[in-house]
Every structure is written in structure tokens, then in C-alpha cells.
Motif scaffolding. Structure first.
Motif, short mmCIF file in Angstrom:
data_model
loop_
_atom_site.label_atom_id
_atom_site.label_comp_id
_atom_site.label_asym_id
_atom_site.label_seq_id
_atom_site.Cartn_x
_atom_site.Cartn_y
_atom_site.Cartn_z
N TRP A 186 0.27 7.74 4.40
CA TRP A 186 0.66 8.62 3.29
C TRP A 186 1.83 9.54 3.65
O TRP A 186 2.44 10.14 2.77
N TRP B 158 2.96 4.54 -0.47
CA TRP B 158 1.57 4.97 -0.49
C TRP B 158 0.96 5.00 -1.88
O TRP B 158 -0.18 4.56 -2.07
N LYS C 15 -2.27 2.62 -1.95
CA LYS C 15 -3.62 3.19 -1.87
C LYS C 15 -4.59 2.60 -2.88
O LYS C 15 -5.80 2.78 -2.77
N VAL D 293 -4.43 -1.16 2.56
CA VAL D 293 -4.24 0.09 3.30
C VAL D 293 -4.72 -0.08 4.73
O VAL D 293 -4.03 0.32 5.69
#
Length: 517
Positions: free
Chosen positions: A353, A360, A364, A370
Motif C-alpha cells: 500500500w 494498491w 486490494k 495481494v
């Protein structure tokens, strides 16, 4: 495939009910406005509160007898009935240590930040007490079925609720429904993980219509069928070998990554502890969000207090019911404190992140992506990152496969509460291995997602939580007596009459027979 789509459309009417139960009473504004507590649904409060209550009521049994539980795992069987404590532990671990360890932890961090891991630890440490209670009840009220023990939620639920046959039948049907509807999901995980592993190694994405997927379908269906039709002893023979391999392989890879990135470890610990009470603004949530995500994901991963792994506790041969309770509490520790923490280190250590190139905000939304990208970020250089990611995918597939074995096996054990006839047992085996596993395979091959069927398992799962929690809270009085009996007798072979219960298993004559072996 039209019939599968039609079934999925039908279940669309049930999905909202499950959503309501999972968020209740957050769907009331007065509750949602309560600071911190308003972010936590009643089901999670119930599971956590129950774990805290059992911890105090048993004087922290999960910590006092942790060493005794480890020692119990090495005990040898003295009788021909049931399986060894270690085999039962491996069977429960096959269910606990599943894809949820990766996707659940990653999802919790993606939503709540690193601090979610801290609240996972808290939920596990208290959840160990709940696991001890339900596992001990499963042992106290287990029965014999040939040379096997059977028991779990449908058994102790029936006994504790007036020994009414219909109660055991309803509980058995609920669990069988939960297990069958969970099977296609885990089958899906086997395919996607294997496909990702192949694609990572070859550089060519595996198409769902490829020969590889058809061959994999045959292997998975035949493998599950051969194992479950051989009975619980054959299943435990498989999980005895597979669980250590997948857990150790996964653990070793993450530990190597940890050592290679040891400089990030202090920051990991700091981000977890600090983030638990002061969440990072980048995740957009307050204290209540990080707390609820950690507790919810932790409890859903280790399944403590939900009744869904109690069948494995019942199949073990033990001298005293509490011994299997000690063992099952260790299972929660292994699942969350060890496996989930390793997963948490990977995600928190990579800190995708903070890297603009990772994308991101889009990344996510896919927890497995991820995690795999986090793995690659921690591998030094670029030459080995694909190979490491591929091995992790293989572990992920093995997690899902052993979960399939557990689901079908536990459904069979639950079914024996309805009737112990061979036709009933074989019908459930056929449903699990030759109908619902193939349904999962067909969904993959046809490119169907069938989200409503997947969400239906959440509905049945929350129903099981609301059913099991009051039952074990009520039955806890027998567990407290059994624990006191264990302490006072020094762990001598248990006799149920000593705590005011009748049992065909825990009799004085059976104690004399076992002690003479």
C-alpha cells in the motif's frame, strides 16, 4: 450448466437473510452509532464473549494445560476403536488450516491495516477456551459406530437438549448442508491455485478449458472418493501425511522470507501493535474497523466455538475427554497464532500500500493477488520470486484439498446421528465426493462463479454459530466437572457417572478393560 445457474438464482433470495444475520444488529442505526462496539456484529461479540467467559470459568485452561496437550499428541493408541489423538488433531488441522488462512488474513489487513493481526491473536487466545469446551463435550457424548467413534455437534446437541431425536437430526442436516455447499468453493480453490502455480512457472495462464483442468478434475474427484469411501481411518491416514507436508512447507518458506527480510520484523511487530489501537489512516477505518476485522477473520479462520470441527474431536481414542480438549485448543493456536501470523508478516512486510507501482487500490480487491505480490516483493532479486509464488500456490491447493476431505468426512459423521445405516453413510459420501466436488469442477470448467451458492454457506455458518454457542454455554457445566475430575484423578480413565452422566463409552467396566491392556 443452465440448471446450476437456475439454482444460483434461487439462492439469491436467501443471501440477504445471511447478510442480515452476519451484520445484526449493525443494521439498526442506534447500534451502529455506538463507538467501537457499533462496528462489531452480535455474532462476533457472542464468540469473543464466550471465549472470555470460558477462559475465566476454566481458570485459563488453554494456558494451564498447553504443555499437557502437546504431550497428549504423542500418546499411542491402546485400543482398536477410534483414531490416535495425533490423527484426530491432523484431521481438525486439515479443516482449520485452509485457504482462509491466506485470504482471510490478507483481507483483514487490506481493510483494517496491520493492527487486525493483533486482534486475531486476541480472538485466538480466548477462542482456544471455546474450542476446549466444545471438543470436550464431543468426547463426553461420543458413541461407537463399529470400530470408529462418532460425535460432535449433532451428538452433544441432542443429548444436552433433552435427548430428542429430532434435535440431533436437525443439527445433522444443518451441518451436512453447510459441508456440501462449502465443497464446491474449496474445489474451486484447488483449481485456481493449481492453475496459478502452472501459469507462474510457465508464464502462460492456464485456461479453464485446458486439458490440465480436465485432468485435475479427474484427479481431485477420484482422490476424494477413494479416501472418504475408505472411512475415517483412511482419511486420517491421508491427512496424517498431507497436513504436516503442507504446513511445514508453507511455514518454512515464510520463515526463510522472514529471515531474509529480518530488518522488517521490528517494523512488523510495531505496525501490528500500534495499528491495533491507532489504525493507519491509509486504510480509511477507525479503531472499531480494525478490531472487528481482526476478530472476525481470526474466529472464522480457526472456527473456535462454531461447532464445525467438533466431529474430529469425537473420533479420537482418549483416556479422558479433557485430553482432546487440550489438543483442540492447540489447533486454534497453530492456526491463528502461528500460520496466520506468518501470513500477516508477508503482507505487512511487503507494505504494497506504500508503493505506487503496486496499484494498491485495484490490487486490494483480490486477496490472493495481494498475497502473491507480497511474496514476490519479499523475495530478493527477481529470479526466484515466481518459483516461490508457485510453491505457495501448491500449498494453497493442498490446504483446499484437505479441507475437502474434512468436509465430506465430518458430514458423514454428522449423518450417523440421523441413522448409522450403511446406505445413509454411503449416500453422504456420494453426495460429497461424486456430486458436489464435480459441481465445483464443472463451475470452474464452465467459467461460472455462482456467487449466491458460495454466499449461502455464510448463511448456514452463522446459523450454526447461533445454534452451537448456547448449547456449549449450557453444556459447559459438564465440562467444568470433567476438568475438575481430570485434575483430581490425575488424568485417570474417565467414568461419566463420576460427573452425573450415563454413557456407553465412559463406563467403569470399560475403564477396567482399557487399563488392563
Amino acid at each position: 450448466m443452465d440448471i446450476l445457474t437456475a439454482i444460483d438464482d434461487f439462492f439469491a433470495n436467501i443471501v440477504p437473510i445471511g447478510d442480515i444475520l452476519w451484520v445484526f444488529p449493525q443494521n439498526f442505526q442506534w447500534y451502529a452509532d455506538i463507538p467501537v462496539i457499533g462496528d462489531i456484529p452480535f455474532a462476533i461479540l457472542l464468540l469473543v464473549g464466550m471465549g472470555i467467559f470460558f477462559t475465566f470459568r476454566t481458570k485459563a485452561v488453554q494456558f494451564r494445560f498447553f504443555g499437557r496437550g502437546l504431550k497428549t499428541l504423542t500418546k499411542k493408541k491402546r485400543d482398536s476403536t477410534g483414531v490416535s489423538p495425533l490423527a484426530a488433531f491432523m484431521l481438525s488441522t486439515a479443516m482449520r488450516v485452509g485457504p482462509g488462512n491466506i485470504t482471510g488474513v490478507t483481507g483483514a489487513i487490506a481493510i483494517g491495516g496491520p493492527g487486525a493481526v493483533f486482534w486475531m491473536w486476541v480472538s485466538a487466545l480466548f477462542g482456544m477456551a471455546s474450542s476446549f469446551v466444545e471438543a470436550t463435550l464431543a468426547q463426553i457424548f461420543k458413541e461407537k459406530d463399529g470400530d470408529e467413534f462418532v460425535g460432535g455437534l449433532p451428538y452433544y446437541g441432542r443429548k444436552l437438549l433433552g435427548n430428542r431425536k429430532w434435535v440431533g437430526t436437525v443439527l445433522a442436516v444443518l451441518f451436512i448442508g453447510y459441508a456440501m455447499l462449502s465443497i464446491p468453493i474449496q474445489t474451486f480453490h484447488v483449481f485456481t491455485a493449481t492453475g496459478t502455480a502452472i501459469g507462474t512457472v510457465t508464464g502462460v495462464p492456464a485456461e479453464r478449458t485446458s486439458t490440465l483442468y480436465y485432468v485435475l478434475a479427474v484427479v481431485v474427484i477420484v482422490g476424494i472418493a477413494v479416501a472418504v469411501f475408505g472411512g475415517i481411518k483412511r482419511v486420517t491416514a491421508v491427512t496424517d501425511k498431507m497436513v504436516p507436508v503442507m504446513a511445514v512447507l508453507y511455514g518454512l518458506i515464510i520463515i526463510v522470507l522472514l529471515l531474509l527480510n529480518i530488518k522488517h520484523f521490528p517494523a512488523f511487530v510495531e505496525s501490528v501493535v500500534v495499528g491495533a489501537f491507532k489504525p493507519d489512516a491509509i486504510f480509511g477505518g477507525g479503531f472499531g474497523i480494525v478490531l472487528s476485522q481482526g476478530i472476525k477473520r481470526g474466529l472464522l479462520s480457526n472456527e473456535a466455538g462454531q461447532g464445525t470441527i467438533t466431529m474430529s474431536a469425537a473420533v479420537a481414542e482418549q483416556d479422558h475427554p479433557c485430553e482432546q480438549g487440550f489438543v483442540q485448543a492447540i489447533g486454534v493456536f497453530l492456526d491463528t497464532i502461528i500460520i496466520c501470523t506468518l501470513t500477516g508478516f508477508v503482507v505487512c512486510g511487503a507494505q504494497l500500500w506504500t508503493k505506487a507501482a503496486s496499484g494498491w487500490e485495484t490490487l486490494k480487491n483480490s486477496t490472493i493477488d495481494v498475497f502473491l505480490e507480497s511474496i514476490k516483493e519479499l523475495v530478493p532479486g527477481t529470479g526466484a520470486d515466481g518459483a516461490v509464488a508457485a510453491i505457495i500456490c501448491v500449498c494453497y491447493a493442498l490446504f483446499a484439498f484437505t479441507t475437502l476431505l474434512g468436509l465430506v468426512s465430518f458430514a458423514v459423521i454428522a449423518g450417523t446421528r440421523i441413522t448409522k445405516s450403511k446406505s445413509c453413510v454411503n449416500t453422504i459420501r456420494v453426495l460429497g465426493s461424486l456430486i458436489f466436488v464435480p459441481i465445483g469442477a464443472l463451475c470452474v470448467l464452465a467459467g461460472l462463479e455462482l456467487n449466491n451458492i458460495w454466499y449461502l454457506t455464510d448463511f448456514i455458518n452463522i446459523v450454526l454459530v447461533f445454534v452451537n454457542a448456547p448449547i456449549i454455554l449450557y453444556g459447559g457445566k459438564y465440562v467444568y466437572r470433567a476438568l475438575r475430575n481430570y485434575v483430581e484423578s490425575g488424568g485417570r480413565r474417565f467414568v461419566s457417572a463420576e460427573i452425573g452422566l450415563e454413557s456407553e463409552i465412559w463406563t467403569e467396566s470399560e475403564r477396567e478393560r482399557i487399563e488392563s491392556l
